[in-house]
Structures are given as structure tokens and as C-alpha cells.
Motif scaffolding. Structure first.
Motif, PDB file in Angstrom:
ATOM      1  N   ARG A  85       6.619  -3.593  -9.632  1.00 34.17           N
ATOM      2  CA  ARG A  85       7.402  -2.366  -9.458  1.00 34.17           C
ATOM      3  C   ARG A  85       6.510  -1.174  -9.118  1.00 34.17           C
ATOM      4  N   LEU A  86       5.539  -1.440  -8.278  1.00 34.96           N
ATOM      5  CA  LEU A  86       4.666  -0.386  -7.775  1.00 34.96           C
ATOM      6  C   LEU A  86       5.121   0.004  -6.375  1.00 34.96           C
ATOM      7  N   PRO A  87       5.030   1.261  -6.019  1.00 32.53           N
ATOM      8  CA  PRO A  87       5.528   1.700  -4.714  1.00 32.53           C
ATOM      9  C   PRO A  87       4.649   1.224  -3.558  1.00 32.53           C
ATOM     10  N   ARG A  88       5.320   0.889  -2.457  1.00 32.34           N
ATOM     11  CA  ARG A  88       4.612   0.593  -1.212  1.00 32.34           C
ATOM     12  C   ARG A  88       4.638   1.847  -0.360  1.00 32.34           C
ATOM     13  N   TRP A  89       3.482   2.312   0.042  1.00 34.57           N
ATOM     14  CA  TRP A  89       3.404   3.561   0.775  1.00 34.57           C
ATOM     15  C   TRP A  89       4.073   3.451   2.139  1.00 34.57           C
ATOM     16  N   ASP A  90       4.840   4.466   2.483  1.00 38.01           N
ATOM     17  CA  ASP A  90       5.500   4.525   3.779  1.00 38.01           C
ATOM     18  C   ASP A  90       4.468   4.665   4.897  1.00 38.01           C
ATOM     19  N   ARG A  91       4.865   4.267   6.092  1.00 41.81           N
ATOM     20  CA  ARG A  91       3.950   4.352   7.234  1.00 41.81           C
ATOM     21  C   ARG A  91       3.480   5.783   7.483  1.00 41.81           C
ATOM     22  N   SER A  92       4.320   6.755   7.143  1.00 47.91           N
ATOM     23  CA  SER A  92       3.974   8.156   7.373  1.00 47.91           C
ATOM     24  C   SER A  92       3.229   8.792   6.205  1.00 47.91           C
ATOM     25  N   ASP A  93       2.934   8.007   5.173  1.00 47.63           N
ATOM     26  CA  ASP A  93       2.245   8.542   4.003  1.00 47.63           C
ATOM     27  C   ASP A  93       0.874   9.081   4.410  1.00 47.63           C
ATOM     28  N   PRO A  94       0.546  10.308   4.023  1.00 47.90           N
ATOM     29  CA  PRO A  94      -0.742  10.890   4.428  1.00 47.90           C
ATOM     30  C   PRO A  94      -1.950  10.136   3.896  1.00 47.90           C
ATOM     31  N   ARG A  95      -1.774   9.389   2.820  1.00 51.57           N
ATOM     32  CA  ARG A  95      -2.892   8.609   2.299  1.00 51.57           C
ATOM     33  C   ARG A  95      -3.274   7.479   3.256  1.00 51.57           C
ATOM     34  N   ARG A  96      -2.271   6.885   3.898  1.00 51.33           N
ATOM     35  CA  ARG A  96      -2.565   5.862   4.907  1.00 51.33           C
ATOM     36  C   ARG A  96      -3.333   6.472   6.077  1.00 51.33           C
ATOM     37  N   THR A  97      -2.866   7.621   6.523  1.00 50.43           N
ATOM     38  CA  THR A  97      -3.527   8.295   7.635  1.00 50.43           C
ATOM     39  C   THR A  97      -4.964   8.655   7.272  1.00 50.43           C
ATOM     40  N   ALA A  98      -5.155   9.113   6.030  1.00 49.31           N
ATOM     41  CA  ALA A  98      -6.493   9.498   5.578  1.00 49.31           C
ATOM     42  C   ALA A  98      -7.424   8.293   5.535  1.00 49.31           C
ATOM     43  N   LEU A  99      -6.941   7.146   5.092  1.00 40.65           N
ATOM     44  CA  LEU A  99      -7.781   5.952   5.024  1.00 40.65           C
ATOM     45  C   LEU A  99      -8.181   5.497   6.425  1.00 40.65           C
ATOM     46  N   VAL A 100      -7.234   5.494   7.354  1.00 33.78           N
ATOM     47  CA  VAL A 100      -7.559   5.099   8.728  1.00 33.78           C
ATOM     48  C   VAL A 100      -8.599   6.053   9.320  1.00 33.78           C
ATOM     49  N   ALA A 101      -8.416   7.347   9.060  1.00 35.53           N
ATOM     50  CA  ALA A 101      -9.351   8.345   9.583  1.00 35.53           C
ATOM     51  C   ALA A 101     -10.741   8.200   8.970  1.00 35.53           C
ATOM     52  N   ARG A 102     -10.820   7.660   7.753  1.00 35.40           N
ATOM     53  CA  ARG A 102     -12.110   7.481   7.079  1.00 35.40           C
ATOM     54  C   ARG A 102     -12.969   6.443   7.805  1.00 35.40           C
ATOM     55  N   ARG A 103     -12.361   5.492   8.472  1.00 43.65           N
ATOM     56  CA  ARG A 103     -13.088   4.446   9.218  1.00 43.65           C
ATOM     57  C   ARG A 103     -14.119   3.742   8.329  1.00 43.65           C
ATOM     58  N   CYS A 104     -13.649   3.243   7.217  1.00 45.36           N
ATOM     59  CA  CYS A 104     -14.533   2.545   6.287  1.00 45.36           C
ATOM     60  C   CYS A 104     -15.172   1.325   6.948  1.00 45.36           C
ATOM     61  N   LYS A 105     -16.447   1.126   6.654  1.00 52.31           N
ATOM     62  CA  LYS A 105     -17.189   0.000   7.223  1.00 52.31           C
ATOM     63  C   LYS A 105     -17.414  -1.120   6.213  1.00 52.31           C
ATOM     64  N   SER A 106     -17.186  -0.839   4.950  1.00 56.60           N
ATOM     65  CA  SER A 106     -17.467  -1.849   3.921  1.00 56.60           C
ATOM     66  C   SER A 106     -16.453  -1.750   2.798  1.00 56.60           C
ATOM     67  N   ALA A 107     -16.413  -2.799   1.983  1.00 57.40           N
ATOM     68  CA  ALA A 107     -15.530  -2.801   0.814  1.00 57.40           C
ATOM     69  C   ALA A 107     -15.944  -1.717  -0.172  1.00 57.40           C
ATOM     70  N   ASP A 108     -17.230  -1.406  -0.237  1.00 54.83           N
ATOM     71  CA  ASP A 108     -17.688  -0.324  -1.110  1.00 54.83           C
ATOM     72  C   ASP A 108     -17.063   1.005  -0.703  1.00 54.83           C
ATOM     73  N   GLU A 109     -16.998   1.258   0.598  1.00 55.32           N
ATOM     74  CA  GLU A 109     -16.423   2.522   1.067  1.00 55.32           C
ATOM     75  C   GLU A 109     -14.928   2.579   0.763  1.00 55.32           C
ATOM     76  N   VAL A 110     -14.236   1.452   0.900  1.00 55.60           N
ATOM     77  CA  VAL A 110     -12.820   1.411   0.550  1.00 55.60           C
ATOM     78  C   VAL A 110     -12.651   1.656  -0.943  1.00 55.60           C
ATOM     79  N   ALA A 111     -13.540   1.075  -1.751  1.00 52.02           N
ATOM     80  CA  ALA A 111     -13.478   1.263  -3.206  1.00 52.02           C
ATOM     81  C   ALA A 111     -13.632   2.730  -3.576  1.00 52.02           C
TER      82      ALA A 111
END
Length: 245
Positions: free
Chosen positions: A109-135
Motif C-alpha cells: 500500500r505504498l504510492p506509485r509516483w505519477d509520470r508527472s511527479d517532479p521526483r521522477r523528473t529530478a532523478l532523470v535529470a540527475r543522470r546517475c551512473k551508479s547504484a551508489d548515486e541512486v542510493a
């Protein structure tokens, strides 16, 4: 005079018969699928029982996405059909993995972020190269207040919540507060907020990888339609050789 192997190399380099192939490590789709795989391994080790079939299935689906992109790229020199097939298998594997992450959120029962969620946009813009950066990104989001965007979406690496410790960088989510300590969620995050952010981060990366693979499949199909497969190129090459005699 060149030997048989050297003659074959001439054909490869001239593009008469064998087209350039391999080089999959330069593909954005491969790089992102590999990142999804690394993140999934960490996510499953933290949030999924290692004895469950779901743990193995999620890791294997993520691995399949990476391996089939590589195999398809290597096979493209002699079989565009095989390249198309394996790229599509990679796409299907990531879709299976996407469903597993969605199920994880739904069952808890955890929310799934909408496609327009700014957090999704922020993660894509971050361009993480490793799992550490995603963490680190997951930690920043959760410390911004239960995964809700703060300021302009996220604090960012130079913001007040962008402090990074070596311990935080080694896991998909930072150490969580105890279940009952709701008063400290703003500073340390809760178990559910880290799980929510980590799963949604993976879903965001998978969405981008699938989009790249869709474009890759369309380009491969167009090239196959225009240039044909290895058998057709072989026929054309032999015909051209006979005409020169």
C-alpha cells in the motif's frame, strides 16, 4: 598476399558483407539496463526475502535485460533478425521487472509516483551512473520529508539535505528509523518512505530504459527493412563479385 582471415577482415571493414557490430557498452540502453540491474540487486537484498522466488526472479529479469542487449549487439553482424529478437527479449524482461516493482508497492500500500511527479523528473535529470548515486538520491528525497519534494523538487547535492556519508552511499536506502519513531521521519526517514522512494526510483529508471529500447527496436526494424539481413547481403556481395569477373 593476404590470407583467408585477412580477406575476411577486409570484408568486415569495407561493410560489403559483415556490418559493424558489438560496441554495446556505448549504447545508452545497455548502460541504463546495467544500472537497473545493479539497483535491483541491492533493492532485493534489502527489501525482498532472499529465500523467496520473487528475489531471484527480479534479479534474473534485470540481468536478462542487460545480457540480451549485449547478445543482440554482438549478433547483429550476421543476423539482424537475431538482434531484433534479443533486443525485444531485453525489453520484455524489463517489463516483467517493472511489474514486480509495481506489485511491491501495491502489496505494501505504498504510492506509485505519477509520470508527472517532479521526483521522477529530478532523478532523470540527475543522470546517475551508479547504484551508489541512486542510493544517495533516495536518501536526499526521503530526508526532504517522507519522499515529498522540498524546495524546487529536490534539495540536490549542494542543498541542505545533500550531505553524503560513506555509509549512506553503500546501500539503496539509508538506515531506517524504528517503526514507531514517527516523530523523527523528517530527519531520518521511515522504513516505508525509503522503500517507496527506492522502488519508484527503480521504476523511473526502467521506464527510461524501456523507452530507449523501443526506439532501438524501431531503428533496427527500419534498418532491416532497408538493408535486409545477412543472407541478402551475402547474395548481393556474391552477385557483385561475379559481375566483376
Amino acid at each position: 598476399m593476404p590470407g583467408a582471415g585477412e580477406e575476411a577482415m577486409v570484408d568486415v571493414e569495407s561493410g560489403k558483407l559483415l556490418q559493424s557490430h558489438g560496441g554495446y557498452r556505448q549504447l545508452k540502453s545497455f548502460q541504463l539496463a546495467q544500472l537497473v540491474y545493479d539497483v535491483t540487486v541491492r533493492f532485493c537484498d534489502r527489501y525482498i526475502d532472499k529465500r523467496s522466488r520473487t528475489h531471484d526472479q527480479m534479479v534474473q529479469a534485470a540481468r536478462s535485460g542487460v545480457q540480451n542487449i549485449a547478445e543482440g549487439s554482438q549478433a547483429s553482424g550476421t543476423s539482424k533478425k537475431t538482434e531484433l529478437k534479443l533486443t525485444n527479449v531485453a525489453r520484455a524482461s524489463l517489463e516483467e521487472l517493472r511489474l514486480d516493482y509495481q506489485d511491491f508497492l501495491r502489496q505494501r500500500r505504498l504510492p506509485r509516483w505519477d509520470r508527472s511527479d517532479p521526483r521522477r523528473t529530478a532523478l532523470v535529470a540527475r543522470r546517475c551512473k551508479s547504484a551508489d548515486e541512486v542510493a544517495r538520491w533516495v536518501v536526499e528525497v526521503c530526508r526532504g520529508g517522507q519522499g515529498e519534494p522540498s524546495g524546487h523538487g529536490l534539495s540536490g547535492p549542494g542543498g541542505p539535505h545533500g550531505q553524503r556519508s560513506g555509509h549512506q552511499a553503500t546501500t539503496v536506502a539509508a538506515p531506517t528509523a524504528t517503526t514507531g519513531s514517527t516523530g523523527s521521519t523528517r530527519s531520518t526517514g521511515s522504513t516505508s518512505s525509503y522503500a517507496e522512494a527506492a522502488a519508484n526510483a527503480a521504476l523511473t529508471l526502467i521506464a527510461v530504459a524501456c523507452s530507449l529500447l523501443e526506439r532501438q527496436l524501431n531503428a533496427q526494424a527500419a534498418a532491416f527493412e532497408k538493408e535486409g539481413g545477412f543472407t541478402e547481403r551475402l547474395y548481393r556481395t556474391r552477385a557483385q563479385s561475379r559481375n566483376r569477373l
